[in-house]
Design a protein around this motif. Sequence first.
Motif, mmCIF file in Angstrom:
data_model
loop_
_atom_site.group_PDB
_atom_site.id
_atom_site.type_symbol
_atom_site.label_atom_id
_atom_site.label_comp_id
_atom_site.label_asym_id
_atom_site.label_seq_id
_atom_site.Cartn_x
_atom_site.Cartn_y
_atom_site.Cartn_z
ATOM 1 N N ALA A 55 -20.184 4.365 -16.317
ATOM 2 C CA ALA A 55 -19.331 3.929 -15.423
ATOM 3 C C ALA A 55 -20.495 3.393 -14.897
ATOM 4 C CB ALA A 55 -18.994 5.534 -15.305
ATOM 5 N N VAL A 56 -20.051 1.672 -13.898
ATOM 6 C CA VAL A 56 -20.024 1.202 -12.852
ATOM 7 C C VAL A 56 -19.144 1.090 -11.922
ATOM 8 C CG1 VAL A 56 -21.752 -0.785 -11.410
ATOM 9 C CG2 VAL A 56 -21.474 0.039 -14.019
ATOM 10 N N VAL A 57 -19.663 1.840 -10.811
ATOM 11 C CA VAL A 57 -18.538 1.933 -9.771
ATOM 12 C C VAL A 57 -19.377 1.053 -8.451
ATOM 13 C CG1 VAL A 57 -17.338 2.458 -7.290
ATOM 14 C CG2 VAL A 57 -17.425 4.102 -9.853
ATOM 15 N N THR A 58 -18.593 0.042 -7.910
ATOM 16 C CA THR A 58 -18.561 -0.792 -7.382
ATOM 17 C C THR A 58 -17.815 -0.976 -5.675
ATOM 18 O OG1 THR A 58 -19.811 -2.511 -8.715
ATOM 19 C CG2 THR A 58 -18.666 -3.455 -6.948
ATOM 20 N N GLY A 59 -18.872 -0.970 -4.499
ATOM 21 C CA GLY A 59 -17.374 -1.453 -2.862
ATOM 22 C C GLY A 59 -18.721 -1.127 -1.673
ATOM 23 N N ALA A 60 -18.020 -0.996 -1.153
ATOM 24 C CA ALA A 60 -19.344 -1.657 0.553
ATOM 25 C C ALA A 60 -20.323 -0.388 -0.036
ATOM 26 C CB ALA A 60 -18.591 -1.645 1.390
ATOM 27 N N ALA A 61 -21.782 -1.014 1.083
ATOM 28 C CA ALA A 61 -22.927 0.342 1.461
ATOM 29 C C ALA A 61 -22.438 1.568 2.047
ATOM 30 C CB ALA A 61 -23.827 -0.499 2.257
ATOM 31 N N GLY A 62 -21.391 1.372 2.635
ATOM 32 C CA GLY A 62 -21.258 2.326 3.555
ATOM 33 C C GLY A 62 -19.921 3.058 3.539
ATOM 34 N N SER A 63 -19.541 2.721 2.654
ATOM 35 C CA SER A 63 -18.770 3.321 1.376
ATOM 36 C C SER A 63 -18.642 5.002 1.109
ATOM 37 C CB SER A 63 -17.293 2.562 0.624
ATOM 38 O OG SER A 63 -16.698 3.205 -0.050
ATOM 39 N N PRO A 64 -17.738 6.123 1.802
ATOM 40 C CA PRO A 64 -17.672 7.219 1.471
ATOM 41 C C PRO A 64 -17.347 7.150 -0.103
ATOM 42 C CG PRO A 64 -16.669 7.231 3.503
ATOM 43 C CD PRO A 64 -17.374 5.948 3.063
ATOM 44 N N SER A 65 -16.161 6.866 -0.443
ATOM 45 C CA SER A 65 -15.084 7.257 -0.833
ATOM 46 C C SER A 65 -15.761 6.086 -2.348
ATOM 47 C CB SER A 65 -13.802 6.251 -0.210
ATOM 48 O OG SER A 65 -13.466 6.836 0.227
ATOM 49 N N PRO A 83 -10.297 -6.945 -5.380
ATOM 50 C CA PRO A 83 -11.938 -7.869 -4.510
ATOM 51 C C PRO A 83 -11.153 -8.047 -2.916
ATOM 52 C CG PRO A 83 -10.349 -9.387 -5.282
ATOM 53 C CD PRO A 83 -10.133 -8.231 -6.025
ATOM 54 N N ASP A 84 -9.497 -7.353 -2.822
ATOM 55 C CA ASP A 84 -8.813 -7.928 -1.225
ATOM 56 C C ASP A 84 -8.370 -6.442 -0.830
ATOM 57 O OD1 ASP A 84 -6.602 -7.212 -2.714
ATOM 58 O OD2 ASP A 84 -5.669 -9.093 -2.262
ATOM 59 N N GLY A 85 -8.584 -4.903 -1.148
ATOM 60 C CA GLY A 85 -8.514 -4.222 -0.814
ATOM 61 C C GLY A 85 -6.514 -4.275 -0.704
ATOM 62 N N LYS A 86 -6.181 -5.093 -1.446
ATOM 63 C CA LYS A 86 -4.357 -4.588 -2.152
ATOM 64 C C LYS A 86 -3.907 -4.275 -2.940
ATOM 65 C CE LYS A 86 -4.318 -7.593 2.735
ATOM 66 N NZ LYS A 86 -3.742 -8.634 3.232
ATOM 67 N N ARG A 90 -3.382 -6.501 -16.224
ATOM 68 C CA ARG A 90 -2.380 -6.420 -15.511
ATOM 69 C C ARG A 90 -2.600 -6.055 -13.722
ATOM 70 N NH1 ARG A 90 -0.069 -0.598 -16.875
ATOM 71 N NH2 ARG A 90 -1.909 -0.128 -17.273
ATOM 72 N N ARG A 91 -2.392 -6.267 -13.074
ATOM 73 C CA ARG A 91 -1.901 -6.411 -11.708
ATOM 74 C C ARG A 91 -1.317 -4.903 -10.940
ATOM 75 N NH1 ARG A 91 -2.570 -10.695 -8.827
ATOM 76 N NH2 ARG A 91 -1.788 -10.183 -6.438
ATOM 77 N N ILE A 92 -2.212 -4.011 -10.085
ATOM 78 C CA ILE A 92 -1.451 -2.969 -9.932
ATOM 79 C C ILE A 92 -1.333 -2.755 -8.433
ATOM 80 C CG2 ILE A 92 -2.122 -1.486 -11.555
ATOM 81 C CD1 ILE A 92 -4.989 -0.614 -10.912
ATOM 82 N N ALA A 93 -0.958 -2.111 -7.878
ATOM 83 C CA ALA A 93 -1.047 -2.083 -6.599
ATOM 84 C C ALA A 93 -2.260 -0.872 -5.934
ATOM 85 C CB ALA A 93 0.408 -1.363 -5.977
ATOM 86 N N LEU A 94 -2.403 -1.565 -5.668
ATOM 87 C CA LEU A 94 -3.963 -0.644 -5.242
ATOM 88 C C LEU A 94 -4.245 -0.868 -3.575
ATOM 89 C CD1 LEU A 94 -6.468 -0.397 -7.878
ATOM 90 C CD2 LEU A 94 -5.208 1.460 -6.335
ATOM 91 N N HIS A 95 -3.396 -0.551 -2.627
ATOM 92 C CA HIS A 95 -4.060 -0.599 -0.969
ATOM 93 C C HIS A 95 -4.756 0.026 -0.049
ATOM 94 C CE1 HIS A 95 -0.222 -4.077 -1.210
ATOM 95 N NE2 HIS A 95 -0.763 -4.225 0.122
ATOM 96 N N ARG A 96 -5.510 -0.114 0.372
ATOM 97 C CA ARG A 96 -6.022 1.089 0.584
ATOM 98 C C ARG A 96 -5.139 2.054 1.531
ATOM 99 N NH1 ARG A 96 -11.174 -1.004 4.067
ATOM 100 N NH2 ARG A 96 -12.302 1.019 3.675
ATOM 101 N N ARG A 97 -5.428 2.942 1.345
ATOM 102 C CA ARG A 97 -4.273 4.122 2.141
ATOM 103 C C ARG A 97 -4.724 4.669 3.198
ATOM 104 N NH1 ARG A 97 -3.891 9.298 -1.463
ATOM 105 N NH2 ARG A 97 -1.934 9.331 -0.069
ATOM 106 N N HIS A 149 -21.827 -3.363 -2.618
ATOM 107 C CA HIS A 149 -21.379 -4.410 -2.205
ATOM 108 C C HIS A 149 -21.288 -5.545 -1.682
ATOM 109 C CE1 HIS A 149 -18.165 -7.837 -2.488
ATOM 110 N NE2 HIS A 149 -17.562 -7.987 -3.609
ATOM 111 N N PRO A 150 -21.801 -6.482 -1.197
ATOM 112 C CA PRO A 150 -21.701 -6.753 0.267
ATOM 113 C C PRO A 150 -20.932 -7.388 1.158
ATOM 114 C CG PRO A 150 -22.082 -8.975 -1.079
ATOM 115 C CD PRO A 150 -22.087 -7.798 -1.978
ATOM 116 N N ARG A 151 -19.663 -7.167 1.287
ATOM 117 C CA ARG A 151 -18.624 -7.048 1.947
ATOM 118 C C ARG A 151 -17.677 -6.015 1.574
ATOM 119 N NH1 ARG A 151 -19.815 -12.053 -0.021
ATOM 120 N NH2 ARG A 151 -17.954 -12.421 -1.911
ATOM 121 N N GLY A 152 -17.531 -6.019 0.606
ATOM 122 C CA GLY A 152 -16.468 -4.268 -0.044
ATOM 123 C C GLY A 152 -15.216 -5.351 0.343
ATOM 124 N N PRO A 153 -13.877 -4.746 0.691
ATOM 125 C CA PRO A 153 -13.369 -3.240 1.493
ATOM 126 C C PRO A 153 -13.415 -2.740 0.518
ATOM 127 C CG PRO A 153 -11.879 -4.725 1.837
ATOM 128 C CD PRO A 153 -12.702 -5.508 0.855
#
Length: 330
Positions: free
Chosen positions: A198-208, A252-255, A267-274, A229-233
Amino acid sequence: MIIDLPSTTTSQVNKKMVELRETGGAVALGRVLTLVIVTGDGTETEKAIQAANDASREHPARVIVVARGSKEAAPRLDAQIRIGGDAGASEVVVLRLYGALADEGAGSVVPLLLPDAPVVAWWPTEAPEVPAKDPIGLLSHRRITDAAAEPDPIRFLQSRLESYVEGDTDLSWTRLTSWRAMLTAALDLPPYEAVTSAVVTGAAGSPSTDLLAAWLGAYLEVPVQRVEHPRGPGIVSAELRRPSGSVKIVRPDGKVGTLTQPGQPDRRIALHRREVRDCLAEELRRLDPDEIYEVTLGGLGGIRRTDEPDPEPPRAEQDGSTQEQAEGDA
């Protein structure tokens, strides 16, 4: 309604709350728990109160806010009682402690706790090193922290394993609920193959992001790369590699995320940052230990941090015998 009680005592606060209940019925008794919020005496206090008010519509509670002010000031307790529209479905008691009282939060809280009701402690910003040994943490059935609000989120998260006690949890873990549900549901669809990595990508300071990688490693028992990831979010993507092709969720957009699976249309899925209020409401639904969170913390040491993911291995040809074997392995 907001009632200010400057330079007061907890007994006077209690007396005032009883008076409000007896004269106007303004303070209801149907509370299911006491939520103690520990903050500094800054702007984060009002944000935490608003989140608690929103969560209280699902969990009516007595909310006690311990706002620690300057230790250099003269010892003083300024209290504020909020009821009605200013408190959601709860009653809010704000205790602003100054001077020597700033370190006596537990002593001020005890007289205001609801009898025979569970206590939940929440540190919206900087939490104690060991929440379970903090005086307010000792009073609580559940202790909620938020690694994302710490000065060094990743280091704070890693320290949680050493200090973990049953009842501890973190909002960085709660923010993963939608991701975990989507990935689990994707594996319930054909071709039912075992995940190899598995590969998980995210911002350097993202504990999630770290927690998602650790969860996948602990429960799939596969190697996991944690790519910065250089930007996140936050979390940007999660990829589960299988012989016939990867299951990928990219956000890519946090939404909005895109789910890609072999043999299935994207498929497009709703994944807003909670929002914090949603995470808090979810945590208040349970008072038992979160064993999955504990196991995930133990998996943090097994993830491999990289700047670039390893190349995806070539897809295997999926003939009838291979498909049959894959279904057997599932």
